[in-house]
Every structure is written in structure tokens, then in C-alpha cells.
Design an enzyme around this catalytic site. Structure first.
Site, PDB file in Angstrom:
ATOM      1  N   ASP A  45       0.829  -1.104  -0.147  1.00  0.00           N
ATOM      2  CA  ASP A  45      -0.044   0.101  -0.033  1.00  0.00           C
ATOM      3  C   ASP A  45       0.699   1.110   0.047  1.00  0.00           C
ATOM      4  O   ASP A  45       0.755   2.244   0.783  1.00  0.00           O
ATOM      5  CB  ASP A  45      -1.001  -0.126   0.966  1.00  0.00           C
ATOM      6  CG  ASP A  45      -2.183   0.645   0.869  1.00  0.00           C
ATOM      7  OD1 ASP A  45      -2.467   1.213  -0.276  1.00  0.00           O
ATOM      8  OD2 ASP A  45      -2.978   0.928   1.755  1.00  0.00           O
ATOM      9  N   HIS A  88       4.266  -9.577  -8.858  1.00  0.00           N
ATOM     10  CA  HIS A  88       5.475  -8.779  -8.746  1.00  0.00           C
ATOM     11  C   HIS A  88       6.355  -8.991  -9.901  1.00  0.00           C
ATOM     12  O   HIS A  88       6.521 -10.505 -10.015  1.00  0.00           O
ATOM     13  CB  HIS A  88       6.338  -8.785  -7.626  1.00  0.00           C
ATOM     14  CG  HIS A  88       7.361  -7.942  -7.397  1.00  0.00           C
ATOM     15  ND1 HIS A  88       7.247  -6.518  -7.424  1.00  0.00           N
ATOM     16  CD2 HIS A  88       8.670  -8.299  -7.267  1.00  0.00           C
ATOM     17  CE1 HIS A  88       8.594  -6.332  -7.578  1.00  0.00           C
ATOM     18  NE2 HIS A  88       9.378  -7.326  -7.302  1.00  0.00           N
TER      19      HIS A  88
END
Length: 111
Positions: A45, A88
Site C-alpha cells: 500500500d 510482482h
């Protein structure tokens, strides 16, 4: 803060497609936190203006022994970690930090 607010990744592990070194660095930082803690924690985040970040989330896999919520409601636990690992894509900053690729890193979360 003055400038363009940008969300680099969210607490579910989704991330932007980086367009510059700062964006790559932010995403590599999340990767580094996971590898450095050997899968115990993941900082996600990441958002803010440039390198000035606001309210990142610490993600921790569920611990059956802990009572209550660890790190608050933004901690989406194992689901977020698995999503981050799946999505990722290592970048030039990950390589400069000599971080493991995600196939090797996933071993941490399967303890």
C-alpha cells in the site's frame, strides 16, 4: 504535500507498471521487505507524492496463536502475500539489490 499523488501498490499486492526509477524503487522496496524478513512481513500500500509516502500497510501471514487483528484491517495476510508473489515483476532496482526472483521467494511463505 504538493504534487501528483500516486499509488505504487495496494494492500492486496497489485502494483503499477513502473515508468521510472522512483516507481521501480518503490516496488523493489516491497520485495525487499518480504525477503529481508524471510517472509514474516511485507510492506504494501505504498502511495504518496514522489518519495513522500502516506499510510503504508504491514502485511503478515495469519498466526493461529495470535488473538485479534495484527497490524489492523489493512493486513490482508496470506492472500495479499500470495497475490504480490504472483504479480510482482522484478525490475532493475530488485536486481541491483540482488533480491531473489519470486519463484525462489515464494518458499518463504510456505513455511
Amino acid at each position: 504535500m504538493t504534487g501528483e499523488f500516486l499509488k505504487y501498490n495496494n494492500n492486496n499486492g497489485d502494483e503499477i507498471a513502473p515508468n521510472n526509477t522512483l516507481e521501480e524503487l518503490m516496488l523493489a522496496f516491497s520485495h525487499w521487505t518480504y525477503e529481508y524478513t524471510r517472509g514474516e512481513l511485507l510492506v504494501l500500500d505504498l502511495q504518496g507524492v514522489g518519495e513522500n509516502l502516506t499510510d503504508p500497510s504491514v502485511i503478515k501471514p495469519e498466526d493461529k496463536r495470535s488473538r485479534g487483528m495484527v497490524f489492523g484491517p489493512a493486513n490482508l495476510g496470506e492472500v495479499a502475500i500470495r497475490n504480490f508473489i504472483a504479480k510482482h515483476r522484478c525490475n532493475s532496482c530488485c536486481r541491483k539489490l540482488k533480491l531473489l526472483g519470486m519463484p525462489q521467494t515464494i518458499l518463504f511463505s510456505l513455511k
